[in-house]
Design a protein around this motif. Sequence first.
Motif, PDB file in Angstrom:
ATOM      1  N   GLU A 317       0.979   5.924   2.745  1.00  7.93           N
ATOM      2  CA  GLU A 317       1.008   6.796   1.574  1.00  7.93           C
ATOM      3  C   GLU A 317       2.447   7.104   1.165  1.00  7.93           C
ATOM      4  O   GLU A 317       2.780   7.107  -0.029  1.00  7.93           O
ATOM      5  CB  GLU A 317       0.240   8.083   1.856  1.00  7.93           C
ATOM      6  N   TRP A 359      -0.327   1.117  -8.573  1.00  8.66           N
ATOM      7  CA  TRP A 359      -0.651   2.397  -7.938  1.00  8.66           C
ATOM      8  C   TRP A 359      -0.495   3.563  -8.911  1.00  8.66           C
ATOM      9  O   TRP A 359      -1.290   4.482  -8.900  1.00  8.66           O
ATOM     10  CB  TRP A 359       0.266   2.653  -6.735  1.00  8.66           C
ATOM     11  N   ARG A 375       3.215  16.379  -2.846  1.00  9.70           N
ATOM     12  CA  ARG A 375       2.567  15.618  -1.779  1.00  9.70           C
ATOM     13  C   ARG A 375       3.577  15.218  -0.717  1.00  9.70           C
ATOM     14  O   ARG A 375       3.263  15.184   0.478  1.00  9.70           O
ATOM     15  CB  ARG A 375       1.897  14.373  -2.366  1.00  9.70           C
TER      16      ARG A 375
END
Length: 482
Positions: A317, A359, A375
Motif C-alpha cells: 500500500e 491506481w 493514510r
Amino acid sequence: MTVIANDPTPGSDDLWRWSATQLAHGIATGQVSAREVVQSCLDRIDAVNPRLNALIEVRPEEALEAADAADRETASGAELGPLHGVPVAIKVNSDQVGHATTNGVAAFKDNVASTDSPHVANLRQSGAILLGRSNTPAFSYRWFTNNDLHGRTLNPWDAARTPGGSSGGASSAVASGMVPIAHGNDIGGSVRYPAYACGVVGLRPTVGRVAGLYGPEGADPALSVQSMLVQGPLARSVADTRLALRGMTGADPRDPFHVPGAPAAPAAERPFRIAVVRDHGVATPTPAVDDALDRAASWLGDAGYVVEEVELPLLAEAYRLWYLLCMEEFRQIMPLVEEVGDEGMKKAAEGYYAVSAEWWGERPGLTDYMNGYARRGTLIRQLGEFMQRFSTVLLPVSAEQAFEQDADIASVESMRRVMAAQASMMAIPVLGFPALSVPTGITDGLPAGVQLLGRRFGEDGILDAAEVIEARAGTFTPIDPH
C-alpha cells in the motif's frame, strides 16, 4: 561465489584499496599522509573513470590542496574529525561551493553553488576531502544513471546492467575503488538500489537523522521531498558506512525536518527478532533474490536472532501511495522537464504516470492527495506497532538483480515490471524508517544482496545485523571494471 578480500596492510602501495576506517586511522597516526591517499585515489580515477564515467568532475589541484591542509592539521596536534583526510564523492544534485549543481540537466550546467548544502558542510567539517562529483540521471528521477549533460555511468560488474540510480555515479565510484565513501540521497531507493546493483553497502537513515537539502539553495522543495528524502552514505563495508554516517551527522537550521541530537532508538529486547518479508504481494522475487534472503536469514539465525517469515501488506500500500504523493507533486515541474529534460527522463515520467494512473486515475484531485497523506500517517503508525515485536525486517532490495540498461523506458510494460520489482524502494520513504542494503554474494556475475529495515532512529540495530551478514558473506569490492 567468489569473495574478494579487501584487507590491505599499512604500507600498501594501493591506498585506494584501503577502507575508509583504515585510512582515517592511518592518517591520524601518521602511517600515511592525506596527500598520498588523495593522490592514490586520483590515480585510480584516471585508470577507471574514463570507462565508467562515475565521477563527472574532479579537480586534482583543489583536492591536493585540501589534503595538504589536512596534513598540516594532523601535524599541529589538533583534534581531528572522524573522516579526516578521507576522500569522499558528492552527488551532483547537492550544493558544493564553487561547483555546479547540475542534477544531470544541461540547462543547469552553470548553476554554481555559493554555499555547501548541510550534509556537504558536515562532511567537510568532519575532515573529508571532497574529491569528485558523482553522476546522476536528469532530475535524479530514474534508477538508471544517464543524462544528456554528463553521459551514461556504467556498472563495474557488467556494463550492460544499470549501476543503479539515482546515485549511480556514487555506487560505481565506490565499487571500483575511486573513493571509499560516496554521498547519495534517497526518496525512492536512490541510495539503497545503486548500492545493491554495484555490490556495496548503502544506508538510508531515518527522516530527520541527517540534515540535508535537495537541489540548489533557495529552492522551495515539495512536501514529499522535505518529509521523505534523506541524505545517506555508500561504502564498501558496514564499518565504513557507520563512519560515514557519523561524518554526515550534524545540526543545521536549513533542514525543516532535521531532528538535532536525535537519540538512538531504545535497545530491542533480546533475543532480537527478525521478520522476513519475502514477497510483499507486488513482484515475486527471482531465485537469486530468494537465495540471498535464505542465506541472510540463516546467518542471522546462527548469530542468535529469532527469524520468522511474515506478511506485511502495508508495504504494498505504501508503494502505491508513493506514486500519488510524490508523482503528483512532481507533476508541478513537468513543464520544466518538458522544456529542459532529456528524452530518457521524459519517457520515464510517461511510464511512471501511465502505470500509477491504474491506481490513482489520470489526474488525482486535491481530495485524493489529502487523503493520501492522512493514510500515510496511519501506515507509519501500523509499521511502528509491528516493529514493537520485531527489531528488524529482512526483505529484498529489489525483486531482481541489476536491471538491463534503460529497462524502465523500453515500454510501459517494461516500466511496470521495473516499478513492481522496486516496490520497497518507494514504500520505505513513505514510511520514513531507516533501511540499508548489504551484499550477500555474487550470482551469475552480478551482486546479490538484501535489505534491512529498522525502527525509527534505529540505524545502529540494522548496522549490527548487516555486520553479521557481512561477516559471513565477505566484501566484494573494490573491483576492476569487467
